[in-house]
Every structure is written in structure tokens, then in C-alpha cells.
Design a protein around this motif. Structure first.
Motif, PDB file in Angstrom:
ATOM      1  N   VAL A 117       0.841  -1.201   0.000  1.00 15.17           N
ATOM      2  CA  VAL A 117       0.000   0.000   0.000  1.00 15.17           C
ATOM      3  C   VAL A 117       0.876   1.250   0.000  1.00 15.17           C
ATOM      4  CG1 VAL A 117      -1.610   1.368   1.381  1.00 15.17           C
ATOM      5  CG2 VAL A 117      -2.008  -1.077   1.066  1.00 15.17           C
ATOM      6  N   LYS A 118       1.917   1.236   0.829  1.00 20.87           N
ATOM      7  CA  LYS A 118       2.814   2.390   0.906  1.00 20.87           C
ATOM      8  C   LYS A 118       3.687   2.511  -0.339  1.00 20.87           C
ATOM      9  CE  LYS A 118       5.059   3.545   4.481  1.00 20.87           C
ATOM     10  NZ  LYS A 118       4.564   4.931   4.385  1.00 20.87           N
ATOM     11  N   ASP A 119       4.150   1.372  -0.836  1.00 23.36           N
ATOM     12  CA  ASP A 119       5.104   1.379  -1.941  1.00 23.36           C
ATOM     13  C   ASP A 119       4.470   1.814  -3.256  1.00 23.36           C
ATOM     14  OD1 ASP A 119       7.758   0.952  -2.856  1.00 23.36           O
ATOM     15  OD2 ASP A 119       7.163  -0.960  -3.732  1.00 23.36           O
ATOM     16  N   PHE A 120       3.235   1.365  -3.492  1.00 26.34           N
ATOM     17  CA  PHE A 120       2.593   1.635  -4.774  1.00 26.34           C
ATOM     18  C   PHE A 120       1.547   2.745  -4.713  1.00 26.34           C
ATOM     19  CE2 PHE A 120       3.888  -2.888  -5.017  1.00 26.34           C
ATOM     20  CZ  PHE A 120       4.787  -2.768  -6.065  1.00 26.34           C
ATOM     21  N   SER A 121       1.268   3.220  -3.524  1.00 30.88           N
ATOM     22  CA  SER A 121       0.321   4.332  -3.343  1.00 30.88           C
ATOM     23  C   SER A 121      -1.047   4.038  -3.954  1.00 30.88           C
ATOM     24  CB  SER A 121       0.898   5.624  -3.957  1.00 30.88           C
ATOM     25  OG  SER A 121       2.127   5.952  -3.359  1.00 30.88           O
ATOM     26  N   TYR A 122      -1.484   2.775  -3.854  1.00 36.84           N
ATOM     27  CA  TYR A 122      -2.791   2.409  -4.392  1.00 36.84           C
ATOM     28  C   TYR A 122      -3.886   2.479  -3.324  1.00 36.84           C
ATOM     29  CZ  TYR A 122      -0.339   0.414  -8.453  1.00 36.84           C
ATOM     30  OH  TYR A 122       0.428   0.223  -9.567  1.00 36.84           O
ATOM     31  N   GLY A 123      -3.507   2.782  -2.096  1.00 35.57           N
ATOM     32  CA  GLY A 123      -4.489   2.841  -1.030  1.00 35.57           C
ATOM     33  C   GLY A 123      -4.946   1.458  -0.599  1.00 35.57           C
ATOM     34  N   VAL A 124      -6.066   1.426   0.074  1.00 35.09           N
ATOM     35  CA  VAL A 124      -6.564   0.185   0.664  1.00 35.09           C
ATOM     36  C   VAL A 124      -6.921  -0.852  -0.395  1.00 35.09           C
ATOM     37  CG1 VAL A 124      -8.998   0.882   0.714  1.00 35.09           C
ATOM     38  CG2 VAL A 124      -8.123  -0.708   2.447  1.00 35.09           C
ATOM     39  N   ILE A 125      -7.177  -0.413  -1.623  1.00 34.86           N
ATOM     40  CA  ILE A 125      -7.524  -1.345  -2.700  1.00 34.86           C
ATOM     41  C   ILE A 125      -6.410  -2.359  -2.915  1.00 34.86           C
ATOM     42  CG2 ILE A 125      -8.147  -1.563  -5.136  1.00 34.86           C
ATOM     43  CD1 ILE A 125     -10.258  -0.250  -3.386  1.00 34.86           C
ATOM     44  N   GLN A 126      -5.171  -1.901  -2.798  1.00 39.39           N
ATOM     45  CA  GLN A 126      -4.036  -2.807  -2.964  1.00 39.39           C
ATOM     46  C   GLN A 126      -4.053  -3.895  -1.900  1.00 39.39           C
ATOM     47  OE1 GLN A 126      -1.343  -2.711  -5.419  1.00 39.39           O
ATOM     48  NE2 GLN A 126      -1.271  -4.757  -4.538  1.00 39.39           N
ATOM     49  N   LEU A 130      -5.144  -8.688  -1.728  1.00 37.27           N
ATOM     50  CA  LEU A 130      -4.500  -9.818  -1.055  1.00 37.27           C
ATOM     51  C   LEU A 130      -5.486 -10.625  -0.206  1.00 37.27           C
ATOM     52  CD1 LEU A 130      -1.206  -8.126   0.231  1.00 37.27           C
ATOM     53  CD2 LEU A 130      -1.473  -9.577  -1.775  1.00 37.27           C
ATOM     54  N   SER A 131      -6.764 -10.300  -0.293  1.00 37.74           N
ATOM     55  CA  SER A 131      -7.764 -10.911   0.596  1.00 37.74           C
ATOM     56  C   SER A 131      -7.757 -12.431   0.546  1.00 37.74           C
ATOM     57  CB  SER A 131      -9.161 -10.385   0.257  1.00 37.74           C
ATOM     58  OG  SER A 131      -9.263  -9.012   0.532  1.00 37.74           O
ATOM     59  N   ILE A 132      -7.710 -13.002  -0.651  1.00 35.48           N
ATOM     60  CA  ILE A 132      -7.716 -14.463  -0.767  1.00 35.48           C
ATOM     61  C   ILE A 132      -6.473 -15.051  -0.114  1.00 35.48           C
ATOM     62  CG2 ILE A 132      -7.414 -16.364  -2.415  1.00 35.48           C
ATOM     63  CD1 ILE A 132      -9.411 -15.006  -4.241  1.00 35.48           C
ATOM     64  N   PHE A 164     -13.752  -9.434  -2.246  1.00 37.64           N
ATOM     65  CA  PHE A 164     -12.808  -8.331  -2.027  1.00 37.64           C
ATOM     66  C   PHE A 164     -11.678  -8.361  -3.062  1.00 37.64           C
ATOM     67  CE2 PHE A 164     -13.684  -7.637   2.792  1.00 37.64           C
ATOM     68  CZ  PHE A 164     -14.752  -6.821   2.461  1.00 37.64           C
ATOM     69  N   THR A 165     -11.159  -9.561  -3.313  1.00 36.87           N
ATOM     70  CA  THR A 165     -10.047  -9.690  -4.263  1.00 36.87           C
ATOM     71  C   THR A 165     -10.455  -9.250  -5.660  1.00 36.87           C
ATOM     72  OG1 THR A 165      -9.055 -11.513  -3.009  1.00 36.87           O
ATOM     73  CG2 THR A 165      -8.419 -11.309  -5.324  1.00 36.87           C
ATOM     74  N   PHE A 166     -11.602  -9.731  -6.114  1.00 30.30           N
ATOM     75  CA  PHE A 166     -12.008  -9.421  -7.483  1.00 30.30           C
ATOM     76  C   PHE A 166     -12.587  -8.013  -7.619  1.00 30.30           C
ATOM     77  CE2 PHE A 166     -11.444 -13.946  -7.967  1.00 30.30           C
ATOM     78  CZ  PHE A 166     -10.948 -14.048  -9.262  1.00 30.30           C
ATOM     79  N   ILE A 167     -13.139  -7.473  -6.549  1.00 31.70           N
ATOM     80  CA  ILE A 167     -13.549  -6.067  -6.589  1.00 31.70           C
ATOM     81  C   ILE A 167     -12.314  -5.186  -6.750  1.00 31.70           C
ATOM     82  CG2 ILE A 167     -14.422  -4.167  -5.161  1.00 31.70           C
ATOM     83  CD1 ILE A 167     -16.555  -6.107  -4.108  1.00 31.70           C
ATOM     84  N   ALA A 168     -11.260  -5.531  -6.012  1.00 34.00           N
ATOM     85  CA  ALA A 168     -10.000  -4.788  -6.152  1.00 34.00           C
ATOM     86  C   ALA A 168      -9.459  -4.911  -7.572  1.00 34.00           C
ATOM     87  CB  ALA A 168      -8.975  -5.304  -5.140  1.00 34.00           C
ATOM     88  N   HIS A 169      -9.489  -6.143  -8.113  1.00 37.87           N
ATOM     89  CA  HIS A 169      -9.069  -6.357  -9.505  1.00 37.87           C
ATOM     90  C   HIS A 169      -9.886  -5.474 -10.441  1.00 37.87           C
ATOM     91  CE1 HIS A 169      -7.277 -10.677  -8.942  1.00 37.87           C
ATOM     92  NE2 HIS A 169      -6.514  -9.735  -8.446  1.00 37.87           N
ATOM     93  N   GLY A 170     -11.191  -5.479 -10.205  1.00 36.48           N
ATOM     94  CA  GLY A 170     -12.090  -4.730 -11.073  1.00 36.48           C
ATOM     95  C   GLY A 170     -11.848  -3.236 -11.024  1.00 36.48           C
ATOM     96  N   ILE A 171     -11.616  -2.729  -9.827  1.00 32.24           N
ATOM     97  CA  ILE A 171     -11.358  -1.293  -9.672  1.00 32.24           C
ATOM     98  C   ILE A 171     -10.072  -0.899 -10.397  1.00 32.24           C
ATOM     99  CG2 ILE A 171     -10.711   0.470  -7.971  1.00 32.24           C
ATOM    100  CD1 ILE A 171     -12.738  -0.838  -6.071  1.00 32.24           C
TER     101      ILE A 171
END
Length: 291
Positions: A117-126, A130-132, A164-171
């Protein structure tokens, strides 16, 4: 194999793949731990408050860099241990050992998520992506004997992790906050399309990811949705190797990209596990009704 045995096998296989894939990544390619250990705003009060070092001394000290590298390698070794421990989980009698291994693995994956999250600055979506992988670790952390796990609860929480994983993928794919460049590159290389077409394809795929993540919780549609996630999860994992494969450098291609496939395969295998869980639940209900 019975459906129950298949479910247990898939859970152990998924844990093995996540841990062994991440271990390979850490050892050969490193981990984004420096995003925390070299965070000046975060660590300056700690470094200067607990030692005689200034932040500049700390940040430029080669011993610190070596320590971070050694810590990363240690995490790699611990994840290898976790991988084989999970693979033979029910054959290991020491619950203390299993709990310790699962605890360490869970810490490493959560810390990895924070660093990403810190390294790529993608926020909580990143982190949600990793949820799965984190859910798999939690299963072993919370259950000394996975053969006695509550299947109804397991199904529900695995659905949450998949969603959660696929919502993140989708976003990511829709480019709502940021469209990762490697998504576009992979699409162009595999499908042979233009950049504009690749972005359109990813946008549609992103919409489907989010839509199906919601429909996953509709009982009558769940099985059909899971078929999509199984297929798409495995394909997106394999896409890393396919897009990066160079026939002139076969071994290097496998070295550089196979680990990405390995720890992402559970993105398709966990939906497969849910598919079997749902089927097993229906089978049990049918048998009860017949009796």
C-alpha cells in the motif's frame, strides 16, 4: 476422493502455493519492506529517539540495508516452512508449532500488504487484492484441524475474500483510481490488440469482476458466478507467464514470471473450493431429506 477430501486438499494446496510463491519472490526479487523501513516520516522519531543515529545516518548505513535484506530472506525461509507445514497440516501433531507457523505467516502477509500500500500508493484497494491470500492463512491460523472446520462459515468467509479480491481487480482494471501499466501490457501482448482496445477490454472485465462479486452472494447464481471466477482467476494468473515468456530465454522467463503465477493460482482455486463446498452442502441436505 470424496468432496470433503477434495476441499481439504484444495485448501492445503492453496496455502502451499501462496507461501512458496511468495517465498520465491522474497528470496530472488525482494519484498517492498523498505517502503516502511526507509519511511522517514514514520521512523525518524523511533530511530532518533531510541538510538544515537540521525535519520541520515540510519538511511545511509549499509548495515541497515543488509539487515533489511537478511530480514527479507528470513521471511522467505519462514514462508517455505509454512508452505510445507500447511501441506502436511493434519499429520503434524504439535498444535503449538502449527499455530506459531501460521501466526508468523499471517504477520508476513499482512506486513507485505501494508508495505505494498505504501510502496505503490494504491491505497486500501491494494491491500484488498490480497484478501484471498490472507484468508487462506487465516484458515490455518484459526483451525488446528481443518477437517473439522465449519463448512458453512468457511463458505461465507471465502466468498467475502473472493469478492474483495475481485472487486480490487475490477477497480484497477476499470482505472477508477489508477490503471496499472502491466495490465495494459499483458493484454496487448496476449490478445494482440491496440492500447485503446486493451483499455476497453480491461474496463469490461473490471465491470464483470465487480458485478459478479456482488452476484456471488445470490444463492441461485453462486455456482455460475464461481465458474467465472475459477476461469478468470486461473487465466489472469497464467497471463503473467504467458505475457512475459521469451522463447529465447526460456529458463529466465520461468524464473522471472512463474512465481507470479504460483501465488495467484489460488485466485481461481479458492472459488473452486467454494464450488465444492456448496455442492457438498447440497449433497448433505439431500441425504438428510431422504432419510
Amino acid at each position: 476422493m470424496s468432496q470433503k477430501q477434495i476441499i481439504l486438499f484444495l485448501l492445503k494446496l492453496c496455502a502451499f502455493l501462496v507461501f512458496i510463491g511468495r517465498a520465491y519472490q522474497f528470496y530472488f526479487f525482494g519484498a517492498p519492506f523498505r517502503s516502511v523501513f526507509w519511511d522517514e516520516a514514520l521512523l525518524t522519531p523511533i530511530v532518533e529517539g531510541l538510538s544515537n543515529y540521525s535519520w541520515y545516518d540510519y538511511a545511509t548505513n549499509l548495515n541497515v540495508s543488509t539487515w533489511i535484506t537478511n530480514f527479507t530472506n528470513l521471511c522467505s525461509f519462514l514462508l517455505v516452512t509454512s508452505a510445507f507445514t500447511c501441506l502436511f497440516w493434519n499429520r503434524i501433531s504439535s498444535n503449538t508449532f502449527k499455530k506459531s507457523v501460521a501466526s508468523v505467516s499471517l504477520f508476513i502477509l499482512i506486513f507485505l500488504g501494508i508495505c505494498m500500500v505504501k510502496d505503490f500508493s494504491y491505497g486500501v484497494i491494494q491491500f484488498l487484492e490480497l484478501s484471498i491470500q490472507i484468508a487462506i492463512c487465516l484458515i490455518f491460523f484459526l483451525n488446528n484441524d481443518i477437517s473439522k472446520i465449519n463448512e458453512k462459515q468457511l463458505t461465507f468467509w471465502l466468498k467475502i475474500a473472493v469478492a474483495f479480491t475481485f472487486i480490487a481487480h475490477g477497480i484497477f482494471a476499470m482505472g477508477i483510481f489508477y490503471l496499472p501499466g502491466h495490465f495494459i501490457d499483458m493484454t496487448i501482448k496476449i490478445l494482440g490488440v491496440s492500447e485503446t482496445q486493451a483499455k476497453l477490454f480491461l474496463h469490461i472485465a473490471g465491470i464483470l469482476d465487480v458485478l459478479f462479486s456482488i452476484l456471488l452472494f445470490v444463492p441461485k447464481l453462486a455456482k455460475y458466478v464461481l465458474i467465472y471466477f475459477i476461469t478468470w482467476g486461473i487465466l489472469t494468473a497464467l497471463a503473467r507467464l504467458v505475457s512475459g515468456f521469451n522463447p529465447d530465454f526460456i529458463l529466465k522467463s520461468f524464473h522471472n514470471y512463474t512465481y507470479l503465477v504460483i501465488y495467484r493460482l489460488p485466485h481461481g482455486l479458492i472459488p473452486l473450493t467454494i464450488f465444492y463446498l456448496i455442492s457438498n452442502t447440497k449433497t448433505i441436505k439431500t441425504l438428510k431429506n431422504e432419510n
